[in-house]
Motif scaffolding. Structure first.
Motif, short mmCIF file in Angstrom:
data_model
loop_
_atom_site.label_atom_id
_atom_site.label_comp_id
_atom_site.label_asym_id
_atom_site.label_seq_id
_atom_site.Cartn_x
_atom_site.Cartn_y
_atom_site.Cartn_z
N ARG A 95 0.82 -1.22 0.00
CA ARG A 95 0.00 0.00 0.00
C ARG A 95 0.85 1.26 0.00
O ARG A 95 0.51 2.25 -0.65
N GLU A 96 1.96 1.23 0.72
CA GLU A 96 2.85 2.39 0.76
C GLU A 96 3.36 2.73 -0.65
O GLU A 96 3.39 3.88 -1.06
N GLU A 121 -6.50 3.19 -0.48
CA GLU A 121 -5.69 4.25 0.15
C GLU A 121 -4.99 5.10 -0.90
O GLU A 121 -4.89 6.33 -0.76
#
Length: 188
Positions: A95-96, A121
């Motif tokens: 996700r980062e 996200e």
């Protein structure tokens, strides 16, 4: 697909700089075929992929993105072993990495074609930075309540669209428009 935009895109707009989340999947590859067909109007700035390091390596060599990410550390290690990537930033994993690619300052449009819910996200981060968003996965659409609430902070409203490339007719000049295919906005 769902598209979040800051007003309509004109055919004579300058080159659109795009990031593709899920570039090695079927939708991502189809999007890159569109880039090939419209190289005078589209530039790939960011790519994010799952585990297919070989395919992403080929895409990096062909499109020369500024930033890339992969789903796991092992996939990123395989990618790094695949070649010398001068000028490419490795954004990280998971996700980062998706968030970093989607929110890169040079990106105008983010295509979220990543599978599952990992792209949410990244989509929210891109919305917060005023990016145009194109969604091509049902999971993020299922979670669209979060997306709509986030977009609402940026003066968004829903408008009907009819698939890729179509735009709704805004009733007021918005900063952001959510385009929902075939009137599905009534069902949200």
């Amino acid at each position: 697909s769902l598209c979040v935009r800051r007003g309509p895109l004109a055919l004579n707009d300058p080159v659109k700089r795009i990031a593709i989340l899920g570039s090695t999947g079927s939708i991502g590859q189809s999007a890159l075929a569109v880039v090939d067909a419209h190289a005078d109007r589209l530039e790939v700035v960011g790519l994010a992929a799952g585990e297919n390091a070989d395919r992403l390596a080929d895409q990096i060599a062909h499109y020369g993105p500024r930033i890339v990410a992969m789903a796991s550390s092992s996939a990123l290690d395989r990618l790094r072993q695949n070649g010398s990537w001068s000028g490419v930033t490795f954004a990280g994993v998971g996700r980062e990495g998706l968030v970093a690619v989607a929110s890169h300052p040079d990106v105008d449009l983010v295509l979220c074609a990543s599978s599952g819910t990992a792209g949410l996200e990244a989509v929210l981060a891109a919305i917060e930075r005023g990016k145009t968003i194109a969604l091509a996965n049902k999971e993020v659409l299922v979670m669209a309540g979060h997306l709509i609430r986030a977009a609402d902070k940026f003066d968004a409203f829903l408008s009907e669209g009819f698939g890729e490339g179509a735009s709704g007719q805004p009733v007021r000049p918005p900063r952001t428009v959510l385009i929902v295919p075939h009137g599905r906005d009534r069902d949200l």
